[in-house]
Structure formats: structure tokens, C-alpha cells
Write a protein that holds these residues in place. Sequence first.
Motif, PDB file in Angstrom:
ATOM      1  N   UNK A   9       0.862  -1.180   0.000  1.00 47.61           N
ATOM      2  CA  UNK A   9       0.000   0.000   0.000  1.00 47.61           C
ATOM      3  C   UNK A   9       0.894   1.223   0.000  1.00 47.61           C
ATOM      4  N   UNK A  10       0.853   1.954  -1.089  1.00 45.54           N
ATOM      5  CA  UNK A  10       1.628   3.180  -1.222  1.00 45.54           C
ATOM      6  C   UNK A  10       0.806   4.287  -0.583  1.00 45.54           C
ATOM      7  N   UNK A  11       1.317   4.833   0.531  1.00 47.98           N
ATOM      8  CA  UNK A  11       0.527   5.824   1.252  1.00 47.98           C
ATOM      9  C   UNK A  11       1.356   6.986   1.798  1.00 47.98           C
ATOM     10  N   UNK A  12       2.672   6.838   1.881  1.00 44.50           N
ATOM     11  CA  UNK A  12       3.490   7.915   2.470  1.00 44.50           C
ATOM     12  C   UNK A  12       3.908   8.913   1.399  1.00 44.50           C
ATOM     13  N   UNK A  13       4.218  10.110   1.840  1.00 43.17           N
ATOM     14  CA  UNK A  13       4.669  11.156   0.922  1.00 43.17           C
ATOM     15  C   UNK A  13       5.935  10.713   0.183  1.00 43.17           C
ATOM     16  N   UNK A  14       6.845  10.040   0.875  1.00 45.83           N
ATOM     17  CA  UNK A  14       8.093   9.582   0.245  1.00 45.83           C
ATOM     18  C   UNK A  14       7.811   8.555  -0.847  1.00 45.83           C
ATOM     19  N   UNK A  15       6.873   7.653  -0.608  1.00 39.99           N
ATOM     20  CA  UNK A  15       6.525   6.655  -1.618  1.00 39.99           C
ATOM     21  C   UNK A  15       5.881   7.314  -2.842  1.00 39.99           C
ATOM     22  N   UNK A  16       4.967   8.259  -2.584  1.00 43.47           N
ATOM     23  CA  UNK A  16       4.323   8.949  -3.704  1.00 43.47           C
ATOM     24  C   UNK A  16       5.332   9.787  -4.481  1.00 43.47           C
ATOM     25  N   UNK A  17       6.279  10.367  -3.773  1.00 43.55           N
ATOM     26  CA  UNK A  17       7.318  11.150  -4.455  1.00 43.55           C
ATOM     27  C   UNK A  17       8.134  10.244  -5.379  1.00 43.55           C
ATOM     28  N   UNK A  60      14.885   2.498  -6.201  1.00 37.85           N
ATOM     29  CA  UNK A  60      15.666   1.635  -5.305  1.00 37.85           C
ATOM     30  C   UNK A  60      15.705   2.220  -3.898  1.00 37.85           C
ATOM     31  N   UNK A  61      15.925   3.532  -3.801  1.00 39.12           N
ATOM     32  CA  UNK A  61      15.934   4.189  -2.486  1.00 39.12           C
ATOM     33  C   UNK A  61      14.596   4.050  -1.780  1.00 39.12           C
ATOM     34  N   UNK A  62      13.515   3.982  -2.546  1.00 39.52           N
ATOM     35  CA  UNK A  62      12.171   3.838  -1.978  1.00 39.52           C
ATOM     36  C   UNK A  62      11.822   2.374  -1.701  1.00 39.52           C
ATOM     37  N   UNK A  63      12.735   1.452  -2.041  1.00 43.95           N
ATOM     38  CA  UNK A  63      12.488   0.034  -1.790  1.00 43.95           C
ATOM     39  C   UNK A  63      11.557  -0.627  -2.787  1.00 43.95           C
ATOM     40  N   UNK A  64      11.335   0.015  -3.933  1.00 47.10           N
ATOM     41  CA  UNK A  64      10.403  -0.522  -4.909  1.00 47.10           C
ATOM     42  C   UNK A  64      11.074  -1.408  -5.954  1.00 47.10           C
ATOM     43  N   UNK A  65      12.395  -1.267  -6.122  1.00 53.57           N
ATOM     44  CA  UNK A  65      13.189  -2.169  -6.958  1.00 53.57           C
ATOM     45  C   UNK A  65      14.447  -2.534  -6.186  1.00 53.57           C
ATOM     46  N   UNK A  66      15.072  -3.610  -6.592  1.00 57.42           N
ATOM     47  CA  UNK A  66      16.326  -4.036  -5.969  1.00 57.42           C
ATOM     48  C   UNK A  66      17.206  -4.709  -7.015  1.00 57.42           C
ATOM     49  N   UNK A  67      18.482  -4.800  -6.709  1.00 57.21           N
ATOM     50  CA  UNK A  67      19.392  -5.534  -7.578  1.00 57.21           C
ATOM     51  C   UNK A  67      19.193  -7.012  -7.282  1.00 57.21           C
ATOM     52  N   UNK A  68      18.746  -7.741  -8.290  1.00 55.82           N
ATOM     53  CA  UNK A  68      18.448  -9.160  -8.115  1.00 55.82           C
ATOM     54  C   UNK A  68      19.660 -10.027  -8.394  1.00 55.82           C
ATOM     55  N   UNK A  69      20.560  -9.517  -9.243  1.00 60.64           N
ATOM     56  CA  UNK A  69      21.697 -10.323  -9.660  1.00 60.64           C
ATOM     57  C   UNK A  69      22.766  -9.400 -10.233  1.00 60.64           C
ATOM     58  N   UNK A  70      24.012  -9.786 -10.088  1.00 61.34           N
ATOM     59  CA  UNK A  70      25.116  -9.077 -10.753  1.00 61.34           C
ATOM     60  C   UNK A  70      25.916 -10.093 -11.549  1.00 61.34           C
ATOM     61  N   UNK A  71      26.447  -9.631 -12.694  1.00 59.86           N
ATOM     62  CA  UNK A  71      27.263 -10.492 -13.546  1.00 59.86           C
ATOM     63  C   UNK A  71      28.488  -9.710 -14.000  1.00 59.86           C
ATOM     64  N   UNK A  72      29.612 -10.401 -14.053  1.00 61.12           N
ATOM     65  CA  UNK A  72      30.840  -9.804 -14.577  1.00 61.12           C
ATOM     66  C   UNK A  72      30.806  -9.886 -16.101  1.00 61.12           C
TER      67      UNK A  72
END
Length: 171
Positions: A9-17, A60-72
Motif C-alpha cells: 500500500x503506497x501511502x506515504x509522501x516519500x513513496x508517492x514522491x 531503489x531508495x524507496x524500496x520498490x526495486x532491488x538488484x536481483x543479480x550481478x554479472x561480470x
Amino acid sequence: MAEIVDHLEVSSAAQFKALGHPLRHRLLFALGQEAATISQLAAALGTAKGNVAHHLGVLRDAGMVHVAETRQVRGGTEQYYRRSVRRFDFVGEGARAANTVALQAVSAELETAADDPLFNLRNLRLTAAQAAELAATLDRMVHDLTDAGPTESRYGVLVSVYRPRQPDPTA
């Protein structure tokens, strides 16, 4: 690897921003099914890698995406981003503005759709009970859909039941 949450549930000002730009919604659409690199996202959305990187950072800062994998790759590291949440629901004071930005993102998606999308806009008179039943039925239909898997084409589904602004009878 970060766990994908089913519902937020997106409800905070930071999430909406964090959701205040149509490209961020488009990034979330694109990452809804599979992880992708900045280069892949930039190509898919027709925008610059720097633009994608900036907006991914906000999400990413809002926690809505993340790094799932890294590859060289050739002496560098590719990061594959994934959505952290399957479904976002906008609630509270910022919901109306977030819906508007999401519709702008959908508009951009429709402009570049692979084929002619179904688009049906209709205004008709309903009782409050009919409108509530229609909204509940459509919501249930969309949420009960089962993903067909990674080998199938991705589709967007937008459902809305709304009451247009009513004319002022005193005007």
C-alpha cells in the motif's frame, strides 16, 4: 536475493514522491515480470541509460526495486534490477496524483504498443450499487489472472471505474 513482496500500500509522501514521474511507472511495468539491466531497460523504453539509472536509483531508495543479480561482463559488473513488489495500491492523500502519473505512463506505453490495444472508454448512468459491483468484478478478474510464464508475451491491463465530475446545477 531480496524477497518479492506480494502487495504494497503506497501511502506515504516519500513513496508517492518516488512514483512522481511517468518513467518510474514504466520502469516498474517493465520490471514486473523479469529482471533487466539499465541498458536493456533504456533500449526497451527508448530513453537514455543515464535517465534510466537516475530513476532506478529513486525507486531503489524507496524500496520498490532491488538488484536481483550481478554479472561480470568484459571487466565490468552488470546489475539486473527486479521489482520488489508484485502489486502496488495507491491509498491516502497522494493516490489521485499517483493515478494521474500512472495514466501518463500507460499513455506512453499505448503510443509504442506492439499491436493495436483494446481501449474502450464509456460513460453511462449506473446506480451506486451497480458501480460498486462492476468495480469489484473487474478488480477480481484482474487479480485472479495467472501469469502464463516467461515464454509468453507481456500485456498491460488497466481497469478503472470512476465517476466524472458532475456539472454544477447552480451554474
